[in-house]
Scaffold this active site. Sequence first.
Site, PDB file in Angstrom:
ATOM      1  CE1 TYR A 193      -4.250  -1.097  -0.548  1.00  0.00           C
ATOM      2  CE2 TYR A 193      -3.318  -2.994   0.563  1.00  0.00           C
ATOM      3  CZ  TYR A 193      -4.306  -2.431  -0.232  1.00  0.00           C
ATOM      4  OH  TYR A 193      -5.329  -3.188  -0.715  1.00  0.00           O
ATOM      5  NE  ARG A 248      -3.222  -0.018  -5.023  1.00  0.00           N
ATOM      6  CZ  ARG A 248      -3.592  -0.313  -6.266  1.00  0.00           C
ATOM      7  NH1 ARG A 248      -2.912  -1.193  -6.960  1.00  0.00           N
ATOM      8  NH2 ARG A 248      -4.647   0.250  -6.801  1.00  0.00           N
ATOM      9  CD  GLN A 283     -15.310  -2.656  -9.157  1.00  0.00           C
ATOM     10  OE1 GLN A 283     -15.152  -3.816  -8.842  1.00  0.00           O
ATOM     11  NE2 GLN A 283     -15.439  -2.291 -10.411  1.00  0.00           N
ATOM     12  CG  ASN A 284     -10.540   2.522  -9.764  1.00  0.00           C
ATOM     13  OD1 ASN A 284     -10.586   1.292  -9.794  1.00  0.00           O
ATOM     14  ND2 ASN A 284     -10.606   3.262 -10.848  1.00  0.00           N
ATOM     15  CG  HIS A 297     -13.746  -2.100  -3.546  1.00  0.00           C
ATOM     16  ND1 HIS A 297     -13.360  -2.739  -4.705  1.00  0.00           N
ATOM     17  CD2 HIS A 297     -14.836  -2.775  -3.102  1.00  0.00           C
ATOM     18  CE1 HIS A 297     -14.188  -3.753  -4.951  1.00  0.00           C
ATOM     19  NE2 HIS A 297     -15.091  -3.786  -3.992  1.00  0.00           N
ATOM     20  CB  THR A 357     -14.805  -2.961 -13.683  1.00  0.00           C
ATOM     21  OG1 THR A 357     -14.830  -4.041 -12.740  1.00  0.00           O
ATOM     22  CG2 THR A 357     -16.180  -2.803 -14.298  1.00  0.00           C
ATOM     23  CD  GLU A 390      -8.230  -7.974 -21.792  1.00  0.00           C
ATOM     24  OE1 GLU A 390      -8.816  -8.541 -20.838  1.00  0.00           O
ATOM     25  OE2 GLU A 390      -7.004  -7.908 -21.917  1.00  0.00           O
ATOM     26  CB  ALA A 393     -11.596   4.104 -19.853  1.00  0.00           C
TER      27      ALA A 393
HETATM   28  P1  OAD Z   1      -9.239  -5.488 -12.763  1.00  0.00           P
HETATM   29  O1  OAD Z   1      -7.755  -5.350 -12.736  1.00  0.00           O
HETATM   30  O2  OAD Z   1      -9.837  -6.797 -12.359  1.00  0.00           O
HETATM   31  O3  OAD Z   1      -9.773  -5.208 -14.234  1.00  0.00           O
HETATM   32  C1  OAD Z   1      -9.348  -4.123 -14.978  1.00  0.00           C
HETATM   33  C2  OAD Z   1     -10.201  -4.069 -16.235  1.00  0.00           C
HETATM   34  O4  OAD Z   1      -9.851  -2.899 -16.938  1.00  0.00           O
HETATM   35  C3  OAD Z   1     -10.003  -5.245 -17.191  1.00  0.00           C
HETATM   36  O5  OAD Z   1     -11.277  -5.708 -17.615  1.00  0.00           O
HETATM   37  C4  OAD Z   1      -9.238  -4.631 -18.381  1.00  0.00           C
HETATM   38  O6  OAD Z   1      -9.581  -5.230 -19.613  1.00  0.00           O
HETATM   39  C5  OAD Z   1      -9.731  -3.193 -18.330  1.00  0.00           C
HETATM   40  N1  OAD Z   1      -8.813  -2.179 -18.873  1.00  0.00           N
HETATM   41  C6  OAD Z   1      -7.467  -2.111 -18.771  1.00  0.00           C
HETATM   42  N2  OAD Z   1      -7.000  -0.981 -19.325  1.00  0.00           N
HETATM   43  C7  OAD Z   1      -8.078  -0.309 -19.795  1.00  0.00           C
HETATM   44  C8  OAD Z   1      -8.260   0.943 -20.456  1.00  0.00           C
HETATM   45  N3  OAD Z   1      -7.245   1.760 -20.768  1.00  0.00           N
HETATM   46  N4  OAD Z   1      -9.523   1.307 -20.786  1.00  0.00           N
HETATM   47  C9  OAD Z   1     -10.579   0.495 -20.494  1.00  0.00           C
HETATM   48  N5  OAD Z   1     -10.464  -0.677 -19.870  1.00  0.00           N
HETATM   49  C10 OAD Z   1      -9.241  -1.081 -19.511  1.00  0.00           C
HETATM   50  O7  OAD Z   1      -9.833  -4.267 -11.917  1.00  0.00           O
HETATM   51  P2  OAD Z   1     -11.242  -4.105 -11.229  1.00  0.00           P
HETATM   52  O8  OAD Z   1     -12.337  -4.653 -12.067  1.00  0.00           O
HETATM   53  O9  OAD Z   1     -11.320  -2.703 -10.778  1.00  0.00           O
HETATM   54  O10 OAD Z   1     -10.665  -4.866  -4.997  1.00  0.00           O
HETATM   55  O11 OAD Z   1     -11.070  -5.027  -9.959  1.00  0.00           O
HETATM   56  C11 OAD Z   1     -12.092  -5.062  -9.023  1.00  0.00           C
HETATM   57  C12 OAD Z   1     -11.525  -5.182  -7.636  1.00  0.00           C
HETATM   58  O12 OAD Z   1     -10.655  -6.307  -7.570  1.00  0.00           O
HETATM   59  C13 OAD Z   1     -10.658  -4.015  -7.202  1.00  0.00           C
HETATM   60  O13 OAD Z   1     -11.406  -2.951  -6.680  1.00  0.00           O
HETATM   61  C14 OAD Z   1      -9.840  -4.626  -6.144  1.00  0.00           C
HETATM   62  C15 OAD Z   1      -9.478  -5.916  -6.835  1.00  0.00           C
HETATM   63  O14 OAD Z   1      -9.113  -6.932  -6.039  1.00  0.00           O
HETATM   64  C16 OAD Z   1     -10.135  -4.827  -3.788  1.00  0.00           C
HETATM   65  O15 OAD Z   1      -8.996  -4.489  -3.565  1.00  0.00           O
HETATM   66  C17 OAD Z   1     -11.114  -5.220  -2.739  1.00  0.00           C
END
Ligand code: OAD
Length: 247
Positions: A68, A71, A102-103, A120, A193, A220, A236
């Site tokens: 952390y 980060r 979720q960020n 989150h 996400t 994706e 995005a």
């Molecule tokens: P992920 O890392 O699981 O997913 C990121 C998503 O962003 C993927 O579907 C990628 O394809 C997409 N992506 C990457 N670059 C991109 C871009 N430039 N434009 C658009 N899409 C893009 O992240 P989250 O879905 O946020 O929780 O993960 C959910 C939660 O899992 C987080 O909040 C965290 C993690 O564990 C906790 O820490 C509790």
Amino acid sequence: MIHHDIATLRRLLDEADHVCALTGAGVSAESGVPTFRGDGGLWRDHDPTRIATIGAFRRDPALVWEFYNWRRALVRSVAPNRAHLALARLERRVPDFTLITQNVDGLHPAAGSERCIEIHGSLWRVRCTACRAVYEDRAEESAGDLGPAPACARCGGLLRPDVVWFGEPLDPLLWTECVEACTACDVLLVAGTSAAVQPVASLALEAKSRGAVVAEINVEQTPQTRYMDFVLRGRAGEMLAALAPED
Ligand code: OAD
């Protein structure tokens, strides 16, 4: 049938009274913040989804704090990107707009989003594991690095980041706000996400079942792509800037 036409979605947004956006790590990717899953998801040799857990913190709080602190330092060195800025613009244009993220990086508020539910938690708050006090901590003087065992200023207990880890419940009041916003909206944008983490991922299907138009913006495919009304396949920053262009 899934649509891919940005102009039609933009028109729906222009006409909508209630709009929600649900964002994930992909929205901050263009700022240089690594996502959790997929390419570049590793922190050293660790899978971040195994570090962001209450079990990992109990076993090795110093390791989790190292993650952390890293980060926090990283996010301090980056800025909101076009995606964050476009969502802040959209909020100013739509009568009722709710952003659910979720960020934990704080880049949406930094871009000017005012109604932003950080479901989150936040990298910039800490919580005492002993007295449970929660306070903001940006530690400007130490570049955000709180060290391996930061202590509560009030009781000396071990602090933890005020984020929601795997195995932990969401804040029930915030979650109720998310569900209410998603069940009442006309359009829900789901951006950057993987839709892998529940219960947040369920919000899209909840919105759709209540009649909202749901749109996915992602580089994706995700497990939810097939339920979407619109899919914008791309970064995005570019897609959201096209949906909410500058005046
Ligand atoms: P992920 O890392 O699981 O997913 C990121 C998503 O962003 C993927 O579907 C990628 O394809 C997409 N992506 C990457 N670059 C991109 C871009 N430039 N434009 C658009 N899409 C893009 O992240 P989250 O879905 O946020 O929780 O993960 C959910 C939660 O899992 C987080 O909040 C965290 C993690 O564990 C906790 O820490 C509790």
